[in-house]
Every structure is written in C-alpha cells, then in structure tokens.
Design a protein around this motif. Structure first.
Motif, PDB file in Angstrom:
ATOM      1  N   MET A  22      -2.513 -12.612  13.914  1.00 57.85           N
ATOM      2  CA  MET A  22      -1.528 -13.467  13.318  1.00 57.85           C
ATOM      3  C   MET A  22      -1.903 -15.186  13.401  1.00 57.85           C
ATOM      4  SD  MET A  22       2.690 -13.319  14.022  1.00 57.85           S
ATOM      5  CE  MET A  22       3.237 -14.913  13.714  1.00 57.85           C
ATOM      6  N   SER A  72      24.546  -8.975   8.992  1.00 53.48           N
ATOM      7  CA  SER A  72      25.351  -8.980  10.408  1.00 53.48           C
ATOM      8  C   SER A  72      25.577  -7.595  10.990  1.00 53.48           C
ATOM      9  CB  SER A  72      26.414  -9.792  10.625  1.00 53.48           C
ATOM     10  OG  SER A  72      27.316  -9.714   9.124  1.00 53.48           O
ATOM     11  N   ALA A  75      22.213  -6.207  12.264  1.00 54.03           N
ATOM     12  CA  ALA A  75      21.777  -6.957  13.709  1.00 54.03           C
ATOM     13  C   ALA A  75      21.629  -5.927  14.720  1.00 54.03           C
ATOM     14  CB  ALA A  75      22.497  -8.221  13.826  1.00 54.03           C
ATOM     15  N   TYR A  95       7.900  -4.931  15.172  1.00 57.75           N
ATOM     16  CA  TYR A  95       8.487  -5.705  14.385  1.00 57.75           C
ATOM     17  C   TYR A  95       9.506  -5.463  13.278  1.00 57.75           C
ATOM     18  CZ  TYR A  95       8.349  -9.702  10.889  1.00 57.75           C
ATOM     19  OH  TYR A  95       8.790 -10.688   9.756  1.00 57.75           O
ATOM     20  N   LYS A 131      12.385  -7.098  10.750  1.00 58.84           N
ATOM     21  CA  LYS A 131      13.103  -8.268  10.221  1.00 58.84           C
ATOM     22  C   LYS A 131      13.688  -8.271   9.063  1.00 58.84           C
ATOM     23  CE  LYS A 131      12.648 -13.299  10.103  1.00 58.84           C
ATOM     24  NZ  LYS A 131      12.092 -14.366  10.512  1.00 58.84           N
ATOM     25  N   HIS A 134      15.761  -9.820   5.670  1.00 56.28           N
ATOM     26  CA  HIS A 134      15.627 -10.853   4.973  1.00 56.28           C
ATOM     27  C   HIS A 134      16.469 -10.882   3.620  1.00 56.28           C
ATOM     28  CE1 HIS A 134      11.681 -12.118   6.376  1.00 56.28           C
ATOM     29  NE2 HIS A 134      11.332 -11.043   6.716  1.00 56.28           N
ATOM     30  N   GLY A 165       9.979 -19.069  11.114  1.00 56.68           N
ATOM     31  CA  GLY A 165       9.967 -17.860  10.549  1.00 56.68           C
ATOM     32  C   GLY A 165       8.539 -16.898  10.235  1.00 56.68           C
ATOM     33  N   LYS A 166       8.377 -15.852  10.900  1.00 57.27           N
ATOM     34  CA  LYS A 166       7.127 -15.195  10.875  1.00 57.27           C
ATOM     35  C   LYS A 166       6.826 -14.680   9.557  1.00 57.27           C
ATOM     36  CE  LYS A 166       6.612 -11.606  13.928  1.00 57.27           C
ATOM     37  NZ  LYS A 166       5.578 -11.868  15.029  1.00 57.27           N
ATOM     38  N   GLU A 167       7.776 -14.557   8.502  1.00 55.69           N
ATOM     39  CA  GLU A 167       7.425 -14.124   7.164  1.00 55.69           C
ATOM     40  C   GLU A 167       6.596 -15.418   6.576  1.00 55.69           C
ATOM     41  OE1 GLU A 167      10.334 -14.745   8.455  1.00 55.69           O
ATOM     42  OE2 GLU A 167      11.554 -16.160   7.158  1.00 55.69           O
ATOM     43  N   ASP A 203       9.253 -16.659  14.930  1.00 55.27           N
ATOM     44  CA  ASP A 203      10.626 -16.642  15.714  1.00 55.27           C
ATOM     45  C   ASP A 203      10.469 -16.211  17.174  1.00 55.27           C
ATOM     46  OD1 ASP A 203      11.757 -16.301  12.985  1.00 55.27           O
ATOM     47  OD2 ASP A 203      10.491 -14.492  12.794  1.00 55.27           O
ATOM     48  N   PRO A 221      22.316 -13.787  11.897  1.00 57.62           N
ATOM     49  CA  PRO A 221      22.830 -12.824  12.720  1.00 57.62           C
ATOM     50  C   PRO A 221      21.906 -11.880  13.617  1.00 57.62           C
ATOM     51  CG  PRO A 221      23.256 -11.976  10.710  1.00 57.62           C
ATOM     52  CD  PRO A 221      22.540 -13.136  10.509  1.00 57.62           C
ATOM     53  N   THR A 222      20.710 -11.815  13.124  1.00 54.70           N
ATOM     54  CA  THR A 222      19.803 -10.799  13.821  1.00 54.70           C
ATOM     55  C   THR A 222      19.088 -11.370  14.972  1.00 54.70           C
ATOM     56  OG1 THR A 222      17.869 -11.319  12.314  1.00 54.70           O
ATOM     57  CG2 THR A 222      19.701  -9.638  11.428  1.00 54.70           C
ATOM     58  N   PRO A 223      18.472 -10.571  15.891  1.00 52.85           N
ATOM     59  CA  PRO A 223      17.718 -10.808  17.137  1.00 52.85           C
ATOM     60  C   PRO A 223      16.694 -11.880  16.901  1.00 52.85           C
ATOM     61  CG  PRO A 223      17.901  -8.536  16.722  1.00 52.85           C
ATOM     62  CD  PRO A 223      18.324  -9.103  15.513  1.00 52.85           C
ATOM     63  N   ASP A 224      15.846 -11.864  15.850  1.00 55.73           N
ATOM     64  CA  ASP A 224      14.920 -12.868  15.474  1.00 55.73           C
ATOM     65  C   ASP A 224      15.525 -14.192  15.194  1.00 55.73           C
ATOM     66  OD1 ASP A 224      14.877 -12.823  12.538  1.00 55.73           O
ATOM     67  OD2 ASP A 224      15.129 -10.779  12.806  1.00 55.73           O
ATOM     68  N   ASP A 225      16.655 -14.297  14.726  1.00 58.50           N
ATOM     69  CA  ASP A 225      17.360 -15.434  14.360  1.00 58.50           C
ATOM     70  C   ASP A 225      17.653 -16.384  15.694  1.00 58.50           C
ATOM     71  OD1 ASP A 225      17.289 -15.528  11.414  1.00 58.50           O
ATOM     72  OD2 ASP A 225      18.712 -13.912  11.831  1.00 58.50           O
ATOM     73  N   ALA A 284      27.043 -10.353  16.856  1.00 58.20           N
ATOM     74  CA  ALA A 284      25.978 -10.641  15.996  1.00 58.20           C
ATOM     75  C   ALA A 284      26.608 -11.744  15.229  1.00 58.20           C
ATOM     76  CB  ALA A 284      25.492  -9.478  15.223  1.00 58.20           C
ATOM     77  N   ARG A 285      27.725 -11.812  14.864  1.00 56.07           N
ATOM     78  CA  ARG A 285      28.225 -12.656  13.930  1.00 56.07           C
ATOM     79  C   ARG A 285      28.761 -14.106  14.783  1.00 56.07           C
ATOM     80  NH1 ARG A 285      30.943  -8.031  11.163  1.00 56.07           N
ATOM     81  NH2 ARG A 285      29.581  -7.670   9.132  1.00 56.07           N
ATOM     82  N   VAL A 330      17.292 -19.041   3.743  1.00 56.84           N
ATOM     83  CA  VAL A 330      17.555 -18.638   2.373  1.00 56.84           C
ATOM     84  C   VAL A 330      17.549 -19.784   1.536  1.00 56.84           C
ATOM     85  CG1 VAL A 330      18.945 -17.503   0.848  1.00 56.84           C
ATOM     86  CG2 VAL A 330      18.954 -16.679   3.039  1.00 56.84           C
TER      87      VAL A 330
END
Lengths: 266, 266
Positions: free
Chosen positions: A31, A190, A193, A207, A209, A211, B5-7, B40, B68-72, B113-114, B152
């Motif tokens: 990476m 959410s 999540a 991984y 994730k 989007h 962001g990994k993306e 992330d 809300p997700t774990p990678d955020d 998460a929220r 976003v």
C-alpha cells in the motif's frame, strides 16, 4: 509519495499519478502509505522530504520537478533535505545525449537548462527515461530507497514499471489480494456500522469500508468495499467470500438489497 | 489540507476534493499550500495533524472520516493530535436529529454509531451539514483555524462554501488573479527555460510554468501557464498581458508557434 508541483495545488491537474501508483501497489498486496503534495519551492520540498525520511519508510517516490525550467527544483530540494550537494552525473549526461540523438536532435546544445537535469544529489544513480529527456533518480538514505520520477504520467509510469516496481515486489513478496465492491441500496451507513465492526472482529486484517453514494428517489445507495490480502490464494478467496456472504445477510436483515457484487474473489 | 481515507491511497478514489478546493482558493488569489493524504489510522491521522499544526498555517482543512463506521476516526485522530478528549456536543446532536427528522426519519434511533458523529474534540463547534448526517467541525489551535469536513464531495463543498470560504476570504482580502494558458508547438521545454527565467526576473511574483504535453508527429507540444495576483485589477491585467506578449515573441524566436491563448486577462 512526495508529489511536487503547483499545478496539483491550484486545481489545474488532478493527481492521477498518486491514483495510478496507489492502485498498482494495492494490487501487489502492499500500500501507498501517505501522499504529500507540495509547491515548487525549495524549502517546502526539502522540509517535506526530511519529514518523510525521518519516519524511515521502505520506499519513497518523489514525483515531479525534474525538468529543465526554473520551477523544476526537486533534485536540489532532495539534496538539501539530505544535506548533500548536486553533482554532474556522467551516466545521466550520457542518457540525455542518447535521448536527443535518438530523436534526430544529436546536435542539441547542452545548455545550462539541459545540464541541470544531469545534476543529481551526491550518491544518486540515474534511471533511464525512455520517453522524456530528464532521467529518473535512485538513491538510498537510512533504510529508505528514494526514487525521483518525472511528473509527466507516461514518463513516471515507464520508469516506475521498469525500475521501481521490481524492487518493491522483491521486498513485498508474493501476496494474493481479493477485492470486491458490493452495491447496496436501502440501508443507512450508520446502520451498517455495527455490521462492519462485527466483520472486522471476525476477520482480523480484513478491510471492509462503506462509501455513501447519496440517495436516489429517497433510497440510500452505498458501495461497500471488501479486501483481503494473504500469502495463500485459497485462504484469501475463502475469507473474502465469507465476508461478502455475511454482509449480504446483514444488509437484507436491515431491509436493504445487494444490487451487485463486483471484483475478483467475490 | 489533510485528506483522510484509504480509498485515496489504493487508487479507488481520485482526490477530486483537493482539486476542487485548490481551484477555489487559487481563484481567490490565495493557495492551497500542501495536501497530505493518510490512511484511516488513528496514529497516522494524529501524527500528520500534529506535523501540520506545528507549522501554524492560517487554515487547515481536514477532509474525510467523519461518518458513523469504524474506519471513520478523524475526530478522534484530531483530538489525539491536540491532546484533548472527545465530548458529546449538544448542538451537533441537535443538528443530527434535525437531519433525520427532515428526511422523515424522526424515529431513527441514536445508536452508538450515530452518536459517534456528535462527539467532537473538546472546544470544537459543529458546522451544519445540509446534505449528510455528519456535522462539520471548526476549532482553533495556536494561530490555526481547523475545519473538519466530510469526504463526500457534495457535503464537503456545501460546508466549505458556507462556513469556510467566507472566513478565508476575510483573511485574504480582495485580490485579483489573471490566469492564462498558452498552447505552444514546436519549441522544446529546455529551450523555453531561459525565457521563463527571464520573465520571472522581469515580473517578480508572477507565475510562469510549462507543462510538456508530449509530441504529435514529432512536434513538441507544451502548455504554458501564466498567472498574476494583485490587489489592483488593471495592474494584474497589464502584467499578465505583458508576459504573454513577451513569451509569444520568445517562442516565435525559437521557431515555435502559439496555437491558442486561453483564460482571463490574456
């Protein structure tokens, strides 16, 4: 990657070089860890170079600013960052002469602007550029191998494929990567999540994730990426398939649907 | 800008946010000085944040990882970088409730998460996000105003336009920028180099940069950017026109041609 060029900072040029290199490295199972983009400014280049080198990455690819014009100052910036001077490199000079000769410009005068491209940081070696006049550069500092490549995409890609990638591949070893994108509808991110968190606990190292891609007619759309890297192909396949199946079940449980699953290993 | 962001690092997503923001800032007569893109990863975010904050830029925009997700994990990374903790912010919570209510989801449960999206670094204030659920964040540290915006693009742009740009504009003042691109044929970049150097000496502070675009039927093609920024519109116009005229003369002197001149102030 250290990307050098004002055009990247003023919205003239999209950094497609970072995108291309990131994708190639990810496919190899490794990476691109960080990308820093700086202006054509000696102090900025040297300072960013030192900051990155201090963290001793295995590889650092510096892209852009190798040409003949006054704003092309990457090699001086790298030399300043290393605390060494620039020296005329005879191999680089020969590569440049051959470049012009092959294009029927054998009589091109080696002006100061052109000679600049053959002045490399002390201890560096030039890398053949089959497409343009400025050679690439390879050098080592601490545990880091540094490459300086031209910013013109065709030149960057040519040198990366021929001189950089084999060395990275040898360090990384043979890894198998499975990468799948699921297109989801009707589930909120959410609400996904906790499902994602559960998958990450169940499959350490994987991984997963999401989007968010907005809504269409009030229905939320999400692309969910799943990636697994491992030295055993069958294991990576199995893990990836398991995560996709488990996420699918979860999404349906939330009242959503999986519209498509795309990629290798799905 | 600190992009998270990994993306962005695996070649999934082009960093169009940096491109868009860079263009907007350049049009205002100021500039995006540096873009750093990290994974992330809590440690990476905190360390990159500290490295940037140490240089005390006027503004730092952190983009991505507010969801809300774990990678955020951007807000936790920023809080770690600042050495403060995350605290539930009641205004952020209200903004989120209103977001769901306005979409007919008034009964949406505020799951962990929220709730995470309403936990801001101590001392931060939330910024209304008209398009998505995660509020933006504004805080100050040293002489730097920090904004955290969602990744976003529609959400990032909305908050940037409404909450970030007016503040930057107030700091920058009213500047006029003239920006012209000349399309050249038949001149080598290395022959343009001394002409460019002469223009930069003659017009201090101006920006003149060549972008080689390869060759067509053996003829070299180059795009040459000229930019001038100043508080007086007439002066910027005049400077820009003078540089374009002088470069045109130089290019013709080299046996090249100017195919087109595009942009404002040319």
């Amino acid at each position: 990657m250290l990307a050098v060029g004002k055009e990247l900072l003023i919205g003239r040029t999209l950094n497609t070089n970072a995108h291309w290199m990131g994708k190639r490295l990810a496919r190899m199972g490794t990476m691109l860890k960080q990308v820093t983009t700086v202006d054509d400014d000696l102090g900025e280049i040297a300072s960013a170079f030192r900051g990155i080198a201090r963290r001793s990455p295995d590889f650092l690819v510096v892209v852009g600013g190798l040409g003949p014009t006054p704003d092309d100052m990457t090699l001086k910036g790298v030399a300043d960052g290393l605390g060494v001077s620039l020296r005329r490199n005879d191999v680089a000079l020969r590569l440049m002469r051959e470049h012009y000769a092959m294009r029927g410009m054998g009589k091109v005068e080696l002006t100061p602007a052109r000679l600049k491209m053959a002045r490399l940081p002390a201890g560096a070696e030039p890398l053949l550029n089959e497409t343009g006049s400025a050679p690439g550069v390879r050098l080592a500092t601490g545990g880091t191998t540094v490459y300086c490549l031209p910013g013109v995409p065709a030149e960057m890609k040519g040198i990366f494929r021929r001189a950089v990638e084999p060395e990275i591949r040898a360090r990384v070893g043979k890894l198998n990567r499975r990468y799948v994108t699921m297109k989801l509808e009707g589930a909120l991110e959410s609400d996904l999540a906790p499902l994602i968190a559960a998958e990450l606990r169940r499959h350490p190292g994987a991984y997963v994730k999401s989007h968010p891609k907005g809504t269409r007619e009030g229905v939320s759309r999400i692309e969910l990426d799943v990636a697994v890297v491992g030295d055993r192909k069958e294991w990576a396949d199995r893990e990836c398939r398991a995560i996709v199946a488990e996420m699918k079940e979860g999404v349906v449980g939330l009242g959503g649907t999986v519209r498509a699953v795309r990629g290798a290993g799905g």
